[in-house]
Design a protein around this motif. Structure first.
Motif, mmCIF file in Angstrom:
data_model
loop_
_atom_site.group_PDB
_atom_site.id
_atom_site.type_symbol
_atom_site.label_atom_id
_atom_site.label_comp_id
_atom_site.label_asym_id
_atom_site.label_seq_id
_atom_site.Cartn_x
_atom_site.Cartn_y
_atom_site.Cartn_z
ATOM 1 N N ALA A 20 0.834 -1.203 0.000
ATOM 2 C CA ALA A 20 0.000 0.000 0.000
ATOM 3 C C ALA A 20 0.869 1.254 0.000
ATOM 4 O O ALA A 20 0.605 2.219 -0.734
ATOM 5 C CB ALA A 20 -0.939 -0.004 1.203
ATOM 6 N N ASP B 297 -8.842 -6.084 4.284
ATOM 7 C CA ASP B 297 -8.524 -4.701 4.660
ATOM 8 C C ASP B 297 -7.229 -4.252 3.988
ATOM 9 O O ASP B 297 -7.108 -3.102 3.544
ATOM 10 C CB ASP B 297 -8.380 -4.570 6.177
ATOM 11 C CG ASP B 297 -9.714 -4.659 6.909
ATOM 12 O OD1 ASP B 297 -10.757 -4.499 6.250
ATOM 13 O OD2 ASP B 297 -9.705 -4.898 8.129
ATOM 14 N N ASN B 298 -6.254 -5.152 3.925
ATOM 15 C CA ASN B 298 -4.988 -4.800 3.289
ATOM 16 C C ASN B 298 -5.178 -4.537 1.797
ATOM 17 O O ASN B 298 -4.587 -3.604 1.238
ATOM 18 C CB ASN B 298 -3.972 -5.931 3.490
ATOM 19 C CG ASN B 298 -2.587 -5.558 2.998
ATOM 20 O OD1 ASN B 298 -2.057 -4.508 3.344
ATOM 21 N ND2 ASN B 298 -2.001 -6.410 2.177
ATOM 22 N N ARG C 105 -6.629 -1.107 1.382
ATOM 23 C CA ARG C 105 -5.600 -0.074 1.548
ATOM 24 C C ARG C 105 -4.825 0.144 0.250
ATOM 25 O O ARG C 105 -4.522 1.274 -0.121
ATOM 26 C CB ARG C 105 -4.626 -0.461 2.671
ATOM 27 C CG ARG C 105 -5.193 -0.359 4.072
ATOM 28 C CD ARG C 105 -4.161 -0.791 5.104
ATOM 29 N NE ARG C 105 -2.959 0.000 5.018
ATOM 30 C CZ ARG C 105 -1.730 -0.487 4.799
ATOM 31 N NH1 ARG C 105 -1.537 -1.793 4.645
ATOM 32 N NH2 ARG C 105 -0.691 0.323 4.744
ATOM 33 N N ASP D 90 -7.199 1.909 -2.218
ATOM 34 C CA ASP D 90 -7.400 3.295 -1.792
ATOM 35 C C ASP D 90 -6.151 4.145 -2.008
ATOM 36 O O ASP D 90 -6.243 5.368 -2.192
ATOM 37 C CB ASP D 90 -7.814 3.347 -0.314
ATOM 38 C CG ASP D 90 -9.215 2.806 -0.076
ATOM 39 O OD1 ASP D 90 -9.954 2.641 -1.063
ATOM 40 O OD2 ASP D 90 -9.560 2.539 1.096
#
Length: 312
Positions: free
Chosen positions: A142, A176-177, A180, A183
């Motif tokens: 990320a 979630d990773n 990230r 995003d």
């Protein structure tokens, strides 16, 4: 003695082939690794030349653990840019390099005409060694994506794991990773290989529910060597179904038969994904073109002359 099972009705014209409705409405991409010898280099370029007429969205070149193939990756990607019209993507990782070093590599790629990076955290150079960020480097993929966005307006692909990354604490943290990374500016996610279409569809649905709107492309690995595939699977958390061993049993000395079985298994998976609405596929070629080419042919992806012949 039990009664015979009722016959299953067969359509008047017989059952349709798996890909009877494939219309060539599919985008494909191919992954290669940088060659270690002149002979391997010849094999790679034969594969690139064979697959190029299929009009892939891009071709990517891997980056060895700890940056061990850095120069060979750069040379291979640069040659693809110079000598073909294929959109080339270079893999880039965070391992054992500072931010300044990685940014410089990215600028070199941009100057060489490369507009697409596959941004990965990367594996440690020594097997069994735990990943540790470089003191002055990007901590993870990320952060790498965010850094690349500052270097140049690259198209950026990242990895995702339908069966969960082996280092993730749970499926939710793994998702979630991925969010990230998206995003931070990633264009798409390419999945690690898998052998269950249902697993991929469940992952896709969970990603959508988590607000991930970027395209998720299934990674397809045509298997002709089960032992090698098991090694790969251990590194990325993919499950090898028990039936696969039985499929290849007794074929060690029959490479042509192994190829047929491999193409059948991969084609069946692609057919299930196609039926579920998937229209983009990424093939891990291992620098061999024949299996990927055959599966693309079944999916209706044809070179221009083949497409013209099919319409006659």
């Amino acid at each position: 003695m039990s009664a015979p099972a009722p016959a299953v009705p067969v359509p008047a014209n017989g059952p349709e082939p798996l890909f009877a409705h494939a219309r060539g409405d599919i985008g494909v991409s191919f992954e290669f690794f940088p060659p270690k010898s002149d002979a391997m280099n010849e094999t790679l370029w034969r594969s690139i030349q064979m697959l190029a007429p299929l009009g892939p969205r891009f071709v990517s070149v891997t980056y060895g653990a700890g940056g061990s193939t850095r120069e060979r990756t750069h040379q291979t990607v640069s040659r693809i840019v110079r000598e073909t019209r294929l959109p080339a993507a270079a893999h880039l990782t965070c391992v054992d390099a500072s931010r300044d070093e990685i940014d410089a590599i990215a600028r070199d790629y941009w100057d060489a005409g490369v507009r697409h990076i596959v941004a990965l955290r990367g594996d440690p150079p020594e097997e069994g060694r735990a990943y540790a960020p470089h003191r002055d480097g990007y901590a993870d993929a990320a952060e790498l994506v965010a850094g690349l966005r500052k270097v140049a307006p690259f198209e950026i692909s990242v990895a995702c794991y339908p069966e969960v990354h082996p280092e993730a604490s749970c499926p939710d943290s793994d998702l979630d990773n991925l969010k990230r990374k998206i995003d931070a500016g990633a264009t798409r996610a390419i999945s690690q290989f898998f052998f269950s279409a249902d697993n991929f569809f469940r992952f896709r649905d969970r990603a959508a529910a988590a607000g991930i709107q970027a395209e998720i492309v299934p990674g397809i690995l045509p298997v002709s060597n089960v032992a090698q595939t098991r090694r790969f699977a251990g590194q990325c958390g993919a499950a090898i179904p028990e039936w696969m061993d039985a499929m290849f049993e007794g074929l060690d000395s029959l490479p042509a038969a192994r190829q047929l079985i491999a193409a059948t298994i991969a084609a069946e998976l692609c057919g299930q994904l196609y039926a579920g609405g998937i229209r983009h596929f990424h093939f891990y070629t291992l620098n061999r073109a024949e299996l990927a080419y055959a599966i693309c042919h079944l999916l209706g992806v044809r070179a221009p002359c083949e497409a013209a012949e099919a319409l006659k």
